[in-house]
Design a protein around this motif. Structure first.
Motif, PDB file in Angstrom:
ATOM      1  N   PRO A 182       0.825  -1.200   0.000  1.00  0.00           N
ATOM      2  CA  PRO A 182       0.000   0.000   0.000  1.00  0.00           C
ATOM      3  C   PRO A 182       0.871   1.266   0.000  1.00  0.00           C
ATOM      4  CG  PRO A 182      -0.791  -1.558   1.643  1.00  0.00           C
ATOM      5  CD  PRO A 182       0.535  -2.069   1.144  1.00  0.00           C
ATOM      6  N   GLU A 183       0.412   2.248  -0.735  1.00  0.00           N
ATOM      7  CA  GLU A 183       1.152   3.506  -0.818  1.00  0.00           C
ATOM      8  C   GLU A 183       1.336   4.111   0.574  1.00  0.00           C
ATOM      9  OE1 GLU A 183      -0.776   6.227  -3.405  1.00  0.00           O
ATOM     10  OE2 GLU A 183       0.631   7.852  -2.979  1.00  0.00           O
ATOM     11  N   GLY A 184       2.540   4.522   0.854  1.00  0.00           N
ATOM     12  CA  GLY A 184       2.835   5.142   2.149  1.00  0.00           C
ATOM     13  C   GLY A 184       3.343   4.156   3.178  1.00  0.00           C
ATOM     14  N   LEU A 185       3.226   2.865   2.868  1.00  0.00           N
ATOM     15  CA  LEU A 185       3.643   1.852   3.847  1.00  0.00           C
ATOM     16  C   LEU A 185       4.846   1.044   3.368  1.00  0.00           C
ATOM     17  CD1 LEU A 185       0.155   0.462   4.979  1.00  0.00           C
ATOM     18  CD2 LEU A 185       1.565   2.182   6.112  1.00  0.00           C
TER      19      LEU A 185
ATOM     20  N   ILE B 166       7.547  -0.095   5.880  1.00  0.00           N
ATOM     21  CA  ILE B 166       7.270  -0.990   7.012  1.00  0.00           C
ATOM     22  C   ILE B 166       6.707  -2.351   6.604  1.00  0.00           C
ATOM     23  CG2 ILE B 166       6.974   0.927   8.638  1.00  0.00           C
ATOM     24  CD1 ILE B 166       3.955   0.468   8.488  1.00  0.00           C
TER      25      ILE B 166
ATOM     26  N   TYR C 241       7.026  -6.113   8.452  1.00  0.00           N
ATOM     27  CA  TYR C 241       5.804  -6.823   8.877  1.00  0.00           C
ATOM     28  C   TYR C 241       5.820  -8.259   8.347  1.00  0.00           C
ATOM     29  CZ  TYR C 241       0.873  -8.131   9.072  1.00  0.00           C
ATOM     30  OH  TYR C 241      -0.306  -8.805   9.306  1.00  0.00           O
TER      31      TYR C 241
ATOM     32  N   THR D 168      -4.525  -6.989  10.902  1.00  0.00           N
ATOM     33  CA  THR D 168      -3.470  -6.228  10.230  1.00  0.00           C
ATOM     34  C   THR D 168      -3.198  -6.679   8.798  1.00  0.00           C
ATOM     35  OG1 THR D 168      -1.805  -7.721  11.172  1.00  0.00           O
ATOM     36  CG2 THR D 168      -2.227  -5.653  12.352  1.00  0.00           C
TER      37      THR D 168
ATOM     38  N   SER E  48      -4.817  -7.369   5.853  1.00  0.00           N
ATOM     39  CA  SER E  48      -5.277  -6.582   4.698  1.00  0.00           C
ATOM     40  C   SER E  48      -4.833  -5.129   4.810  1.00  0.00           C
ATOM     41  CB  SER E  48      -6.796  -6.685   4.552  1.00  0.00           C
ATOM     42  OG  SER E  48      -7.437  -6.294   5.732  1.00  0.00           O
ATOM     43  N   ALA E  49      -4.703  -4.613   6.033  1.00  0.00           N
ATOM     44  CA  ALA E  49      -4.237  -3.228   6.192  1.00  0.00           C
ATOM     45  C   ALA E  49      -2.820  -3.063   5.635  1.00  0.00           C
ATOM     46  CB  ALA E  49      -4.278  -2.827   7.662  1.00  0.00           C
ATOM     47  N   TYR E  50      -2.019  -4.103   5.743  1.00  0.00           N
ATOM     48  CA  TYR E  50      -0.655  -4.079   5.200  1.00  0.00           C
ATOM     49  C   TYR E  50      -0.614  -4.551   3.738  1.00  0.00           C
ATOM     50  CZ  TYR E  50       1.958  -3.013   9.490  1.00  0.00           C
ATOM     51  OH  TYR E  50       2.509  -2.388  10.594  1.00  0.00           O
TER      52      TYR E  50
ATOM     53  N   LEU F   9       1.556   0.876  11.825  1.00  0.00           N
ATOM     54  CA  LEU F   9       0.944   1.254  10.543  1.00  0.00           C
ATOM     55  C   LEU F   9       0.271   2.632  10.650  1.00  0.00           C
ATOM     56  CD1 LEU F   9      -1.123  -0.979   8.196  1.00  0.00           C
ATOM     57  CD2 LEU F   9      -2.145   1.123   9.026  1.00  0.00           C
TER      58      LEU F   9
ATOM     59  N   LEU G 175       1.481   6.264   8.838  1.00  0.00           N
ATOM     60  CA  LEU G 175       0.610   7.057   7.957  1.00  0.00           C
ATOM     61  C   LEU G 175       0.372   8.455   8.489  1.00  0.00           C
ATOM     62  CD1 LEU G 175      -2.075   4.330   7.157  1.00  0.00           C
ATOM     63  CD2 LEU G 175      -0.353   5.247   5.567  1.00  0.00           C
TER      64      LEU G 175
ATOM     65  N   ARG H 241       3.513  10.768   8.586  1.00  0.00           N
ATOM     66  CA  ARG H 241       3.754  11.175   7.199  1.00  0.00           C
ATOM     67  C   ARG H 241       2.779  12.285   6.775  1.00  0.00           C
ATOM     68  NH1 ARG H 241       5.291   7.868   2.158  1.00  0.00           N
ATOM     69  NH2 ARG H 241       3.862   8.649   0.604  1.00  0.00           N
TER      70      ARG H 241
ATOM     71  N   LYS I  46     -10.286  -2.232  10.198  1.00  0.00           N
ATOM     72  CA  LYS I  46      -8.824  -2.114  10.137  1.00  0.00           C
ATOM     73  C   LYS I  46      -8.258  -2.294   8.732  1.00  0.00           C
ATOM     74  CE  LYS I  46      -7.258  -3.201  14.777  1.00  0.00           C
ATOM     75  NZ  LYS I  46      -6.463  -4.122  15.603  1.00  0.00           N
ATOM     76  N   GLY I  47      -8.993  -3.014   7.902  1.00  0.00           N
ATOM     77  CA  GLY I  47      -8.458  -3.292   6.577  1.00  0.00           C
ATOM     78  C   GLY I  47      -8.627  -2.162   5.575  1.00  0.00           C
TER      79      GLY I  47
END
Lengths: 103, 175
Positions: free
Chosen positions: A12-15, A18, A22, A55, A57-59, B70, B74, B77, B157-158
């Motif tokens: 994902p953009e911005g991640l 990290i 992960y 976490t 899908s968030a990552y 996470l 974000l 930033r 969260k996703g």
């Protein structure tokens, strides 16, 4: 060692900084989860699975959320056989993932 | 105490009712103000920055370190200052002693779940913006409850990072 087909996952953009860490942490977690399963410590497996579900899908890893969801259910039911299969699936998936920038 | 009527009957509502009455005893405490050395450092740093350039502060409460990382990544930033707590109780202590503009809280945690945390924040800091978050499946009921208790926004969260940051920005700008 058998060849495995890679699975590409866009970060994902911005991640981007990290996500690799992960992913490494998830790989390192598998042996711990196997030990917990051997010890029938379903509560700690459930907590780890819940976090994986939250976490993944968030990552950028939808599959990890799916696996975590299944593991959480199995841990609640103390279903060791299904958990072992799910951990195998998790390990295999982590082994195949290749990261791509910019999702 | 009428606000409790919005909570559906469950063990959670019993806990919530109990907590309403426990609030004055659980969150008093000057002793909490002396504890956290890291937080003191943050406050000292803040005090040295001219007020006009101090960024808005977001408190993230989640027992999962990976998710806090996470969100911190974000939001830093995006230009925000981020404080973190691994459970509701620690988060409430931070709210009591630091300037916090917006609170993001997980709904399922040890030592004060999100429902309890939101309820207490609404009781003690009614103007603080609150975003409730939870895992992606089977957790909608918790987010619905957060909504009824007065969370300003609820997110799974996703969600994509842009939605999380956009939600925070929208709420912060409306402060």
């Amino acid at each position: 060692m058998k060849d495995v087909e890679p699975i590409s996952v866009k970060m994902p953009e911005g991640l981007e900084e990290i996500v690799p860490g992960y992913l490494d942490s998830r790989k390192e977690e598998v042996p711990t989860l196997l030990r917990l399963l051997a010890a029938s410590d379903f509560e700690r497996i459930r907590i780890a699975a819940h976090n994986l579900k939250g976490t993944g899908s968030a990552y950028g890893f939808e599959k990890l959320t799916e696996i975590g969801d299944g593991m959480e259910r199995s841990a609640r039911e103390a279903n060791a056989g299904t958990l072992r299969e799910q951990l195998n699936t998790l390990e295999e998936y982590l082994e195949r993932v290749e990261l791509e920038p910019g999702g | 105490m009428t606000p409790v009527n919005t909570v559906t009957s469950s063990s959670t509502s019993v806990a919530v009712l109990r907590l309403i009455w426990l609030v004055p005893r659980q969150i008093p405490a000057d002793e909490h103000l002396r504890r956290d050395a890291m937080q003191s450092a943050v406050l000292s740093e803040t005090a040295q920055i001219p007020r006009a350039v101090v960024p808005r502060t977001i408190l993230v409460i989640d027992d999962d370190e990976d998710y806090r990382l996470l969100v911190r990544t974000l939001l830093v930033r995006a230009g925000y200052r981020v404080l973190e707590a691994s459970n509701g109780l620690a988060g409430l202590r931070l709210v009591a002693k630091a300037r916090v503009d917006l609170l993001i809280t997980d709904m399922i945690m040890p030592e004060h779940e999100g429902v309890e945390t939101i309820l207490i924040v609404r009781h003690m800091h009614p103007r603080l913006k609150v975003v409730a978050i939870s895992g992606v499946t089977g957790c909608r009921e918790y987010l619905d409850m957060a909504d009824r208790l007065g969370a300003n926004a609820t997110l799974e969260k996703g969600v994509v990072p842009k939605l999380l940051v956009g939600t925070v920005r929208s709420l912060i700008e409306s402060c």
